[in-house]
Design an enzyme around this catalytic site. Structure first.
Site, mmCIF file in Angstrom:
data_model
loop_
_atom_site.group_PDB
_atom_site.id
_atom_site.type_symbol
_atom_site.label_atom_id
_atom_site.label_comp_id
_atom_site.label_asym_id
_atom_site.label_seq_id
_atom_site.Cartn_x
_atom_site.Cartn_y
_atom_site.Cartn_z
ATOM 1 C CG ASP A 52 44.096 40.552 43.457
ATOM 2 O OD1 ASP A 52 45.081 40.453 44.212
ATOM 3 O OD2 ASP A 52 43.088 41.211 43.749
ATOM 4 C CG ASP A 55 48.496 37.659 44.539
ATOM 5 O OD1 ASP A 55 47.415 37.333 45.053
ATOM 6 O OD2 ASP A 55 48.824 38.852 44.375
ATOM 7 N N GLY A 56 47.676 35.074 46.268
ATOM 8 C CA GLY A 56 47.435 34.692 47.673
ATOM 9 C C GLY A 56 47.364 33.187 47.858
ATOM 10 N NE ARG A 60 45.628 31.559 51.453
ATOM 11 C CZ ARG A 60 45.376 32.652 50.736
ATOM 12 N NH1 ARG A 60 45.916 33.802 51.079
ATOM 13 N NH2 ARG A 60 44.578 32.593 49.687
ATOM 14 C CG ASP A 73 47.584 41.601 46.475
ATOM 15 O OD1 ASP A 73 47.347 41.288 45.295
ATOM 16 O OD2 ASP A 73 46.708 41.608 47.366
ATOM 17 C CG ASP A 77 44.694 44.664 44.922
ATOM 18 O OD1 ASP A 77 44.864 43.970 43.899
ATOM 19 O OD2 ASP A 77 44.531 44.172 46.055
#
Length: 171
Positions: A52, A55-56, A60, A73, A77
């Site tokens: 988790d 991925d962010g 970016r 996402d 979650d």
């Protein structure tokens, strides 16, 4: 002149591949919960949570932020939290009501939900959930198309094509 990316390319973005892994791990967690394999449950849940964060970061770093990825996402979650709380309710039956309330709170924080309405409209609820499968597919496709169009507008054709090729080469 490069053609740019299309919506299918968005599905192959590295952060979305990570998201699919999280969905799979959530399934493994639920399966292992059902068949009472606590160590597998813990490991699959922990890996999902670690991914988790990844991925962010990769969205970016690789310039692959997308609405589809954001929704993937968020829904993942909600699912992983529900799997964990369901498992805890199974392990600690005396606290099951608390865990059920926490699940409701987690879901209702994102969606408007009326339990009384759901019970009263059960037949519609069943039909709606069948329709949800179709909507999930169509929504994912539409989000990815919007993302591809946005990326194509924001990037030069050469940059967009390179970004799509980068995501495929990372597989």
């Amino acid at each position: 002149m490069a053609k740019g990316i299309n919506y299918v390319d968005v599905f192959w973005f590295v952060p979305n591949l990570i998201g699919y892994s999280r969905v799979l791990l959530s399934g493994v967690a639920a399966y292992s919960m059902y068949y009472e394999h606590p160590s597998v449950m813990f490991i699959s849940y922990a890996l999902s949570e670690l991914l988790d964060a990844a991925d962010g970061y990769y969205a970016r770093k690789l310039g692959q932020c997308s609405k589809f990825g954001e929704v993937l996402d968020m829904v993942t979650d909600r699912c992983t939290t529900t799997v964990l709380l369901t498992y805890l309710a199974h392990l600690y039956p005396s606290l099951a009501l608390l865990f059920c309330l926490l699940i409701s709170l987690d879901i209702s924080g994102w969606y408007y939900l009326s339990v009384a309405f759901t019970v009263a409209a059960f037949p519609i609820f069943v039909i709606k959930n069948v329709i949800n499968v179709v909507q999930l597919y169509e929504s994912a496709k539409d989000l990815a198309k919007l993302d591809a169009a946005q990326i194509n507008r924001d990037s030069s054709p050469a940059t967009a094509a390179t970004s799509a090729k980068k995501s495929r080469s990372k597989i």
